[in-house]
Design a protein around this motif. Structure first.
Motif: not given
Length: 303
Positions: A166-171, A142-147
């Motif tokens: 925003d996604i990187r900040r949350e991770l 899931v993380r790889d699909v998002l990033l």
């Protein structure tokens, strides 16, 4: 669930969509008869054993997973259908295709809301065909699909920078990595770089194939090696002629040019043809008048 972006291709790579529509017998015979999302889910459970976009081996057509992913977009699942898929416990491939559907068809600003709960998921599965990849957790997938912007040989639709930040900040706040591993979380060399030893890869396009076959160099194929054209692998397609060598392997020097003799210059300067005269020099001379038979005078120029 509202589909974001292109509602005919569902933002999937156009090459895959074209191959699914026109070249996939499985899609024509088996997928188009599926009319409901639950039927697509059952077909995924029965037939899918990897989630790469292309089949492995010599048959380089769209994979079963992506044929069913495209059909899932056509039957337009609801939000509850997608929730059932990403929480399904019978097959990890049902979950993986659910997350891929979100990555392609969900509004990028809502992706994190859908995926936040699953970035630490510990269920293990293999995204690649059996024997051609390694096991990863669903959270890493899931993380790889998002990033990542790429998915094996294909490209994902672009996530706007603000949403990606925003996604990187949350991770980062969760203590998770913010850089993609590649190849659905498995890592390894990118299939898009043309690495010959990186496993199954999409065939070269017609332009790329012709550029090598005709001994030319397209800008995107500058580093490709030519094989079977009488060139050593370390030549990298160079067609420069090498200096000749003798029996001992020593390269022979090119013969020095013979020094010119003074007679060569004398022979070149000798000219037996008459000197050329310009028209204006002719008219500078005085004409000589002669009497013709008709008793008229005509001017005759003296040459």
């Amino acid at each position: 669930m509202e589909q974001y972006g292109n509602t005919s291709t569902f933002n999937i790579d156009s090459v895959i969509v074209r191959n699914i529509r026109t070249g996939s017998l499985y899609y024509t015979k088996s997928c188009q008869i599926l009319e409901k999302p639950i039927e697509v889910i059952d077909e995924i459970f029965e037939k899918v054993d990897h989630v790469e976009p292309w089949m492995s081996g010599n048959a380089r057509g769209p994979s079963t997973a992506f044929c069913l992913l495209y059909r899932l977009g056509e039957v337009r699942p609801t939000s509850s259908d997608i929730r059932i898929m990403i929480e399904h416990r019978d097959s990890p491939y049902i979950r993986a295709i659910g997350f891929l559907y979100l990555r392609y068809c969900c509004n990028p600003r809502e992706l994190w809301k859908w995926c936040k709960k699953y970035v630490r998921d510990e269920e293990e599965f293999m995204p690649s065909p059996p024997g051609l990849g390694k096991t990863v957790t669903m959270g890493a997938f899931v993380r790889d699909v998002l990033l990542d912007q790429y998915y094996f040989e294909t490209i994902f639709p672009r996530i706007p920078k603000l949403a990606a930040d925003d996604i990187r900040r949350e991770l980062t706040a969760m203590g998770l990595p913010t850089r993609p591993v590649g190849n659905a979380g498995q890592g390894g060399p990118s299939r898009r770089e043309g690495d010959l030893d990186s496993g199954p890869r999409r065939p070269a396009s017609v332009k790329e194939s012709l550029s090598v076959a005709l001994g030319q160099r397209a800008p995107n194929r500058a580093g490709v090696r030519e094989h079977g054209r009488g060139l050593a692998p370390d030549d990298h397609g160079s067609r420069r002629k090498r200096p000749a060598a003798d029996a001992s392997g020593q390269r022979l020097r090119r013969e020095e040019p013979r020094p010119r003799d003074h007679r060569d210059y004398e022979r070149r300067s000798r000219d037996t043809s008459p000197p050329k005269r310009h028209v204006r020099d002719v008219f500078k001379e005085k004409p000589v008048f002669k009497k013709s038979k008709t008793m008229s005078y005509s001017a005759v120029y003296k040459y």
